[in-house]
Enzyme design. Structure first.
Site, short mmCIF file in Angstrom:
data_model
loop_
_atom_site.label_atom_id
_atom_site.label_comp_id
_atom_site.label_asym_id
_atom_site.label_seq_id
_atom_site.Cartn_x
_atom_site.Cartn_y
_atom_site.Cartn_z
N ASP A 15 -1.64 49.77 0.65
CA ASP A 15 -1.33 51.21 0.67
C ASP A 15 -1.22 51.79 -0.75
O ASP A 15 -0.93 51.08 -1.72
CB ASP A 15 0.01 51.45 1.38
CG ASP A 15 -0.11 51.32 2.90
OD1 ASP A 15 -1.20 50.90 3.36
OD2 ASP A 15 0.87 51.62 3.59
N HIS B 281 0.80 46.49 -1.00
CA HIS B 281 0.53 47.68 -1.81
C HIS B 281 -0.31 47.28 -3.03
O HIS B 281 -0.08 46.23 -3.63
CB HIS B 281 1.83 48.34 -2.27
CG HIS B 281 2.67 48.86 -1.16
ND1 HIS B 281 3.50 48.04 -0.40
CD2 HIS B 281 2.82 50.11 -0.65
CE1 HIS B 281 4.12 48.76 0.52
NE2 HIS B 281 3.73 50.03 0.39
#
Length: 705
Positions: A76, A228
């Site tokens: 992300d 991430h």
């Protein structure tokens, strides 16, 4: 066209900065996260089902799970220029695929990374544009977040995607009455929403072992793993991947894209036509804005160095100059007591000329006054004749321009020292005497006086008063000691006749004949000095249009003079010294620095809109404080009242922008080979020197019979 180009340039620059702020702004981003709410409106099969929610068919929502031995790695908040390439390198090394949920802002800033993701077989999903909690947003804002993000990835990789992950999401079982309607609306727009069921919590940076442990599913069950590739230091994530990927492969797991794991068609759809070109145009515009901002930041750093260097030099050298000329017993040489010639070129100066001549008649130094009427059509010459002042001669000529008028006056002058002034200027009784004393030093060829604004009661006049005291006279003290005075003001200057003849007199090559002749004096080896007590009071323009015309001519003329004398850079002797010291300083402080100075205000506005607001305001106030200190010191040296400095902040905000546009227009005129004509300014004749009678009455202004 010359007025339009500066405006278009400023509009384009403003648009680039706004676009840059749009894709970078932390102010536009909303980081509020809604607390958990009841779940009564969420179907039970969704809460108890898998991490992939497909509600494209609103009547039959589905929660899909990942098959055993399948891991879908998701990343992300990227792409990030530092960490995303390292993540991609690790995936490539172990022949693994993943899904990158990118934000539109980051994708538009780093389109090459999005293109690499697609090229290397990974899937792209949307993670909104500015990463807000969509449960706070309206449907129109959600549509904007989706469409803007699609525009970015279309421009970057030429695709659309049907995958979506909302910011601040976790497991599908955490859906509630606030977030479920958002998921339903996203589905109605044709998207599959991918949550996760294995959170590595790498954003906490708990250590590589902890990340691997939390990312590992139980037994052989399939899973969507949340990681991430942006948002901070992701070194632990990269290190964890280097161990996690081979470990899970050894356990029989396959790292696939989401649609591959579900046995569904690819989430990517190629875009063509206008949609593709709009995306490319958007990404290109973002790239231009990024580079524009980088250039502006460098320019801002440069102007910061220039501003502080100039202020430091001005304060240090003006202090040294004041000590030098004010110390007891200082003199330039033998006192100058012989008569001098005062030249007053005049073109349609009826409103001012009588006051000018009367101020000269009050001089405490012997003078002859020569008024050169340059083809006036308003009776200027007749008015001077009607005054009947002894020692005042009128020389009439067809309109030929100020340099020709001054050269004509030099031919008629009887004395060795020639004083030049403008027809709208008045002298104090001591001005001529103070102005000519430096000629006691035989090395001095020219002297610059202290020009002051007489009509300082208006706002524009007050701004120009600050500029004259601080920007001109404080500068002249500095340039005097550096022996590279760039300009003898046309309002109050004196020349040794021999020096004028050696350089060929006043030149018509430029629109700044005063700067041109000063540079010529330096190159011929003469000293040019500043006489601070030789005060002259001049009428500054009272309207923005007149100010624009005057400064446009000054700026363009200064550029012409610099270009004319450019060979001084490579010459030897006095010319070379001026060329390698004076020309760079003049170019930096009179041409380049004013052009870049408004960047201070541009970044003030940018910081106020996009942040960080407090630091931006503090930095701008710091620069203003330094300017205020320099201005106060200049006012003290000139024995001026400090009250006029009240308008300094407003001057910095408004006046500086006007000067910037004028200088930009001058640059455009010079670069396009344009020609600029002398523009006569309208005068009112309201200026008088302190200690002299006030300007003539209206009766004095009646036409001479």
């Amino acid at each position: 066209m010359r007025h339009l180009l500066p405006v278009l340039f400023l509009v384009a620059l403003f648009a680039m900065l706004m676009l840059r702020g749009y894709v970078h702004s932390e102010v536009l981003a909303d980081h509020r996260v809604r607390p958990p709410a009841p779940t009564g409106q969420v179907p039970a099969e969704i809460l108890a089902g898998g991490p992939v929610i497909d509600v494209r068919d609103q009547a039959a929502p589905k929660a899909l799970s990942i098959p055993d031995h399948q891991l879908v790695l998701t990343f992300d908040d990227g792409p990030d220029p530092l960490w995303t390439p390292k993540v991609l390198d690790a995936l490539k090394r172990y022949k693994a695929h993943g899904v990158f949920f990118v934000t539109g802002a980051m994708a538009s800033r780093h389109p090459d990374l999005v293109e690499r993701m697609v090229r290397e077989g990974h899937e792209i999903g949307l993670h909104t544009f500015n990463h807000p909690d969509l449960s706070f947003r309206s449907t129109s804002r959600i549509d904007w977040e989706l469409s803007s993000s699609q525009l970015a990835i279309a421009g970057a990789a030429g695709i659309r995607t049907s995958l979506f992950r909302p910011p601040y999401s976790s497991f599908s079982g955490a859906l509630d009455n606030r977030t479920w309607p958002v998921t339903q609306y996203i589905g109605s727009r044709g998207y599959i929403t991918a949550f996760n069921n294995t959170d590595s919590e790498d954003w906490k940076r708990p250590g590589v072992d902890a990340i691997i442990k939390r990312a590992t599913p139980t037994g052989t069950e399939g899973s969507i793993v949340l990681m991430h590739d942006s948002g901070g230091d992701r070194s632990q994530t990269v290190a964890a991947l280097e161990r996690f990927l081979p470990q899970m492969k050894a356990r029989g797991y396959r790292f696939a894209n989401l649609t591959e794991a579900l046995g569904a068609p690819s989430a990517h759809t190629p875009v063509t036509g206008s949609e593709l070109w709009q995306g490319r145009a958007f990404v290109a515009a973002v790239s231009v804005s990024e580079h524009t901002t980088d250039v502006l930041v460098v320019a801002l750093a440069a102007i910061g160095v220039l501003v502080f260097a100039r202020f430091g030099l001005m304060l240090l050298l003006s202090f040294a100059h004041a000590r030098k000329v004010r110390r007891p017993g200082f003199s330039w040489g033998p006192p100058i007591t012989e008569p001098v010639s005062v030249l007053v070129p005049a073109y349609n100066e009826r409103e001012c000329i009588a006051n000018t001549v009367r101020s000269l008649m009050a001089s405490d130094h012997p003078i002859e006054v020569i008024v050169i009427d340059d083809g006036s059509t308003d009776g200027t010459a007749d008015l001077v004749d009607a005054l009947g002042q002894p020692g005042v001669r009128v020389v009439r000529q067809p309109n030929s321009g100020k340099p020709a008028a001054l050269n004509n006056g030099i031919r008629h002058a009887r004395h060795e020292i020639v004083v030049m002034m403008d027809g709208d200027t008045v002298f104090e009784p001591s001005t001529v005497r103070e102005l000519v004393q430096p000629f006691g030093d035989m090395r001095v060829g020219a002297v610059a006086g202290n020009a002051k604004v007489g009509n300082r009661d208006s706002l524009i006049g007050a701004w120009q008063h600050i500029e004259y005291v601080m920007g001109f006279n404080l500068d002249r003290r500095m340039y005097d000691l550096l022996r590279c005075m760039p300009t003898i003001p046309g309002a109050v200057g004196a020349f040794r006749r021999q020096a004028l003849e050696r350089v060929g007199g006043m030149s018509e090559d430029t629109l700044a004949e005063d700067t041109d002749i000063t540079m010529a004096m330096h190159r011929d080896g003469w000293r040019v000095v500043y006489a601070e007590r030789a005060r002259a009071w001049t009428e500054a323009p009272e309207s923005v249009q007149q100010l624009w015309s005057q400064r446009y001519r000054w700026s363009y003329g200064t550029m012409q003079a610099i270009w004319k004398h450019r060979r001084a850079l490579v010459e030897r002797g006095p010319s070379g010294r001026f060329g390698r010291v004076g020309l760079p300083l003049v170019s930096l402080f009179m041409v380049l620095a004013p052009l870049l100075a408004p960047l201070i205000d541009v970044f003030l506005l940018y910081g106020l809109v996009f942040g960080p607001t407090e630091k931006t305001i503090a930095a701008w106030l710091g620069v203003l404080a330094i300017q205020a200190v320099c201005a106060a010191y200049a006012f003290r040296l000139d024995r001026e009242r400090m009250v006029h400095l009240i308008s300094l902040p407003l001057q910095q905000i408004l006046y500086r922008q006007l000067m910037y546009v004028v200088l930009l227009q001058s640059w455009i005129t010079a670069l396009t080979g344009g020609r600029l004509r002398w523009q006569k300014l309208r005068r009112t004749g309201t200026v008088a020197a302190p200690g002299l009678p006030s300007p003539r009455s209206a009766e004095d202004r009646r036409p001479v019979a």
